[in-house]
Design a protein around this motif. Structure first.
Motif, PDB file in Angstrom:
ATOM      1  N   TYR A 100       6.471  -9.562   7.221  1.00 20.29           N
ATOM      2  CA  TYR A 100       5.091  -9.257   6.844  1.00 20.29           C
ATOM      3  C   TYR A 100       4.873  -9.359   5.336  1.00 20.29           C
ATOM      4  N   ASP A 101       5.691 -10.177   4.686  1.00 24.11           N
ATOM      5  CA  ASP A 101       5.586 -10.479   3.254  1.00 24.11           C
ATOM      6  C   ASP A 101       5.750  -9.260   2.351  1.00 24.11           C
ATOM      7  N   GLY A 102       6.570  -8.315   2.780  1.00 21.02           N
ATOM      8  CA  GLY A 102       6.901  -7.194   1.924  1.00 21.02           C
ATOM      9  C   GLY A 102       8.050  -7.558   0.998  1.00 21.02           C
ATOM     10  N   TYR A 103       8.255  -6.737   0.005  1.00 18.93           N
ATOM     11  CA  TYR A 103       9.303  -6.938  -0.996  1.00 18.93           C
ATOM     12  C   TYR A 103      10.265  -5.757  -0.931  1.00 18.93           C
ATOM     13  N   VAL A 104      11.528  -6.013  -0.680  1.00 15.79           N
ATOM     14  CA  VAL A 104      12.531  -4.945  -0.635  1.00 15.79           C
ATOM     15  C   VAL A 104      12.952  -4.649  -2.069  1.00 15.79           C
ATOM     16  N   VAL A 105      12.581  -3.460  -2.537  1.00 16.51           N
ATOM     17  CA  VAL A 105      12.910  -3.039  -3.889  1.00 16.51           C
ATOM     18  C   VAL A 105      14.374  -2.639  -3.972  1.00 16.51           C
ATOM     19  N   GLY A 108      19.347   2.806   4.348  1.00 12.54           N
ATOM     20  CA  GLY A 108      17.927   2.557   4.498  1.00 12.54           C
ATOM     21  C   GLY A 108      17.420   1.615   3.425  1.00 12.54           C
ATOM     22  N   ILE A 109      16.091   1.482   3.380  1.00 14.28           N
ATOM     23  CA  ILE A 109      15.465   0.599   2.401  1.00 14.28           C
ATOM     24  C   ILE A 109      14.221   1.230   1.802  1.00 14.28           C
ATOM     25  N   PHE A 110      13.844   0.719   0.648  1.00  9.13           N
ATOM     26  CA  PHE A 110      12.591   1.037  -0.023  1.00  9.13           C
ATOM     27  C   PHE A 110      11.902  -0.302  -0.231  1.00  9.13           C
ATOM     28  N   ALA A 111      10.666  -0.441   0.278  1.00 10.51           N
ATOM     29  CA  ALA A 111       9.948  -1.716   0.203  1.00 10.51           C
ATOM     30  C   ALA A 111       8.518  -1.517  -0.271  1.00 10.51           C
ATOM     31  N   LEU A 112       7.958  -2.595  -0.828  1.00 12.82           N
ATOM     32  CA  LEU A 112       6.567  -2.611  -1.277  1.00 12.82           C
ATOM     33  C   LEU A 112       5.787  -3.685  -0.543  1.00 12.82           C
ATOM     34  N   PHE A 113       4.539  -3.384  -0.296  1.00  8.08           N
ATOM     35  CA  PHE A 113       3.580  -4.350   0.234  1.00  8.08           C
ATOM     36  C   PHE A 113       2.407  -4.353  -0.732  1.00  8.08           C
ATOM     37  N   GLY A 114       1.948  -5.548  -1.109  1.00  3.18           N
ATOM     38  CA  GLY A 114       0.863  -5.663  -2.075  1.00  3.18           C
ATOM     39  C   GLY A 114       1.352  -6.035  -3.459  1.00  3.18           C
ATOM     40  N   ALA A 115       2.638  -6.043  -3.678  1.00  6.19           N
ATOM     41  CA  ALA A 115       3.243  -6.467  -4.945  1.00  6.19           C
ATOM     42  C   ALA A 115       4.703  -6.800  -4.667  1.00  6.19           C
ATOM     43  N   PRO A 116       5.285  -7.779  -5.272  1.00  9.40           N
ATOM     44  CA  PRO A 116       4.674  -8.695  -6.214  1.00  9.40           C
ATOM     45  C   PRO A 116       3.688  -9.665  -5.573  1.00  9.40           C
ATOM     46  N   ALA A 117       3.796  -9.940  -4.271  1.00  6.28           N
ATOM     47  CA  ALA A 117       2.819 -10.807  -3.595  1.00  6.28           C
ATOM     48  C   ALA A 117       1.621  -9.954  -3.193  1.00  6.28           C
ATOM     49  N   ALA A 118       0.451 -10.315  -3.681  1.00  2.00           N
ATOM     50  CA  ALA A 118      -0.762  -9.547  -3.392  1.00  2.00           C
ATOM     51  C   ALA A 118      -1.355  -9.974  -2.051  1.00  2.00           C
ATOM     52  N   HIS A 119      -1.636  -8.980  -1.219  1.00  2.00           N
ATOM     53  CA  HIS A 119      -2.329  -9.188   0.055  1.00  2.00           C
ATOM     54  C   HIS A 119      -3.332  -8.051   0.197  1.00  2.00           C
TER      55      HIS A 119
END
Length: 196
Positions: A59-64, A70-81
């Motif tokens: 879903y175009d998230g970024y795994v920080v 586990g994981i910590f991920a962002l949606f909306g950055a660096p790819a903006a949606h």
């Protein structure tokens, strides 16, 4: 100042963005690994982490960061949606479905099953690139938004997804969410409305 210098300065200084942060982990992994050799533990944990990462990337998230179990991920950055809150929840649902399937295979093989829990929150952060050495650069957010997402994950019942009020409002009509009500969250002065 030239335009290129201004752009470089914003990356170094950080950029304010609205993002959706997702934290996911394997509930009870410490107990799970207590009696296992580290190599045995790795053979159980690594496939689960891969499932989590794959769900985020789908879903175009970024795994920080990978947090070990586990994981910590962002949606909306660096790819903006614009639909980053929905993307985060779709990823969370997929992640839980894949972990359930993986857990069933573990159980069939005679191993202990595993269960995940996910926390999601949407809000503003400052994202910045940090060079950590050897030319490696990390894209990391800072702000209350990520802290609250982490707290949501800790509050999530095993096998579920805990969602903040901010994310719930942005996803209304896309998902059926069950209110858990106002909840006292460590580090937050006022109770937070949580849904799952």
């Amino acid at each position: 100042m030239f335009l290129a210098e201004q752009a470089e300065a914003s990356v170094l200084d950080g950029e304010r963005k609205t993002v959706t942060a997702l934290f996911a982990d394997i509930k009870g992994s410490t107990e799970l690994m207590e009696d296992l050799d580290p190599e045995e533990a790795r053979t159980i944990i690594d496939p689960a982490l891969k499932l989590m990462i794959d769900a985020v990337h789908r879903y175009d998230g970024y795994v920080v960061q990978s947090t070990g179990d586990g994981i910590f991920a962002l949606f909306g950055a660096p790819a903006a949606h614009e639909d980053h809150p929905q993307r985060a929840l779709y990823a969370a649902l997929r992640l839980q479905e894949e972990l359930e399937r993986y857990s069933a295979r573990l159980r069939e093989g005679g191993d202990l099953p595993i269960e995940g829990r996910v926390g999601v929150n949407t809000g503003e952060v400052v994202v910045r690139s940090i060079t950590t050495g050897e030319g490696q650069t990390e894209y990391t957010p800072i702000g209350h938004t990520t802290n609250l997402a982490s707290r949501m994950q800790a509050l999530a019942p095993t096998g579920s997804i805990a969602v903040s009020e901010n994310t719930r409002k942005l996803c209304e009509g896309y998902f059926i969410l069950k209110p858990l009500g106002p909840t006292k969250v460590k580090g937050v002065s006022e109770p937070v409305n949580v849904t799952k």
